[in-house]
Enzyme design. Structure first.
Site, PDB file in Angstrom:
ATOM      1  N   CYS A 107       7.299  -1.968   2.319  1.00 29.72           N
ATOM      2  CA  CYS A 107       7.399  -0.993   3.392  1.00 29.72           C
ATOM      3  C   CYS A 107       8.087  -1.574   4.633  1.00 29.72           C
ATOM      4  CB  CYS A 107       6.002  -0.438   3.693  1.00 29.72           C
ATOM      5  SG  CYS A 107       5.967   1.138   4.552  1.00 29.72           S
ATOM      6  N   HIS A 108       7.407  -1.623   5.759  1.00 31.21           N
ATOM      7  CA  HIS A 108       7.980  -2.127   7.011  1.00 31.21           C
ATOM      8  C   HIS A 108       7.920  -3.649   7.134  1.00 31.21           C
ATOM      9  CE1 HIS A 108       7.592   2.101   8.116  1.00 31.21           C
ATOM     10  NE2 HIS A 108       8.468   1.857   9.072  1.00 31.21           N
TER      11      HIS A 108
END
Length: 182
Positions: A107-108
């Protein structure tokens, strides 16, 4: 399933992590026989965005990549953004690349890898909003559930966790990768 008996896997996060992106890979590596260790910028306990609490085993300032076989970076916008500002966390992540060890980012979490300066010439995926940041850091971004590039395992969202976990365990079992470098 690959066995990770005797392997030590560092997880690096802080408050605001995506709960399942910590708990699911943690379970995958420990179920495969590894010892998971929680690293964070501050001692004590960290809390995920949905309330999961995790005890911190060591701070990023005190942790050394040489003590671990792999690194896992859970996502979460707040977590990833805060880790980018912690020089010790960036150093810790960069050292895994310098030592050719497997790294998983979901993800991030790839934001920390931008800060660590390890993405030039690499191929990975992430949450789609990071695409330009990763390209600006010299990486090639792909929209796939999991991308593996010489020991760097990446995925987009919690929906990709089954594929991420399987490849993560596989790469850790393989050990160091010569092309996994800064």
């Amino acid at each position: 399933m690959s066995t990770l008996s005797g392997k030590r896997v560092a997880f690096l996060a802080t408050d605001g992590f995506e709960d399942s992106e910590l708990t699911s890979p943690w379970e995958a590596v420990t179920d495969a026989g590894a010892t998971a260790v929680m690293i964070a910028p501050e001692a004590g306990t960290i809390t995920g965005k949905n309330g999961h609490e995790q005890s911190v085993d060591a701070t990023s300032a005190d942790a050394e990549a040489a003590e671990y076989d792999a690194l896992v970076l859970p996502g979460g916008v707040v977590n990833a953004d805060d880790l980018r500002l912690d020089a010790a966390s960036a150093r810790f992540a960069r050292d895994f690349f310098a030592q050719h060890k497997p790294v998983g980012a979901i993800c991030h979490a790839a934001w920390l890898l931008v800060e660590a300066g390890v993405l030039g010439g690499r191929t990975l995926t992430s949450y789609p909003s990071l695409r330009t940041d990763l390209a600006n850091a010299g990486a090639t971004w792909q929209d796939e559930e999991v991308v593996v590039d010489a020991g760097l395992v990446s995925s987009r969202t919690p929906d990709d966790l089954p594929a991420f976990n399987a490849k993560l365990v596989e790469e850790i079992a393989e050990g160091p990768h010569a092309a996994q470098t800064v």
